[in-house]
Write a protein that holds these residues in place. Structure first.
Motif, PDB file in Angstrom:
ATOM      1  N   ALA A  49      35.712  50.475  34.738  1.00  0.00           N
ATOM      2  CA  ALA A  49      34.995  49.369  34.098  1.00  0.00           C
ATOM      3  C   ALA A  49      33.782  48.956  34.928  1.00  0.00           C
ATOM      4  N   GLU A  76      36.739  49.415  25.844  1.00  0.00           N
ATOM      5  CA  GLU A  76      37.633  48.887  26.879  1.00  0.00           C
ATOM      6  C   GLU A  76      36.864  48.094  27.926  1.00  0.00           C
ATOM      7  N   PRO A  85      42.829  45.172  29.124  1.00  0.00           N
ATOM      8  CA  PRO A  85      42.000  46.381  29.158  1.00  0.00           C
ATOM      9  C   PRO A  85      42.828  47.608  29.526  1.00  0.00           C
ATOM     10  N   VAL A 126      36.643  44.691  26.525  1.00  0.00           N
ATOM     11  CA  VAL A 126      37.900  43.960  26.741  1.00  0.00           C
ATOM     12  C   VAL A 126      37.964  43.472  28.181  1.00  0.00           C
ATOM     13  N   TRP A 127      37.581  44.339  29.103  1.00  0.00           N
ATOM     14  CA  TRP A 127      37.576  44.004  30.529  1.00  0.00           C
ATOM     15  C   TRP A 127      36.659  42.809  30.783  1.00  0.00           C
TER      16      TRP A 127
END
Length: 121
Positions: free
Chosen positions: A53, A12, A46, A15-16
């Motif tokens: 993150a 994730e 995300p 993705v962030w």
């Protein structure tokens, strides 16, 4: 319930990074209108909060001070959605077995740091 393990958080985080979430940037007013009125959304979203993150990002940066190759392997793997250690090795300009070792060591280091944060909380 979602698995909030280290690898999930790193995925994730990738993705962030790809979405550049949390980074202040210019957004065209016309794009904002279209996005809000027409429901235009592109790509991945995300599934972790910015704070989480940023914690992962901070840990990877700290790791880079001591274990540069491990941090670089994590960045390449999750930021660019790599699917094989051969691909990672080519990107790092090392043999794929060394790329795998660096990648696994990076995950273990992040896992240890997250565990120490969890114990402190």
């Amino acid at each position: 319930m979602k698995d909030l393990g280290t690898e999930y958080l790193l995925q994730e985080w990738g993705v962030w990074l790809r979405c550049q979430t949390g980074v202040p940037r210019y957004v065209s007013p016309s794009y904002a209108l279209m996005r809000d009125k027409l429901g235009i959304h592109g790509g991945e979203t995300p599934q972790i909060q910015d704070e989480t993150a940023m914690l992962i990002d901070r840990l990877v940066c700290r790791m880079a001070l001591r274990y540069e190759e491990a941090a670089y392997s994590l960045f390449l793997w999750y930021r660019h959605s790599m699917t094989s250690y051969r691909q990672l090795g080519r990107a790092m300009d090392v043999h794929h077995t060394k790329a795998e070792v660096c990648h696994r060591a990076g995950i273990a280091w992040i896992d240890a740091m997250l565990s120490s944060y969890a114990e402190a909380a």
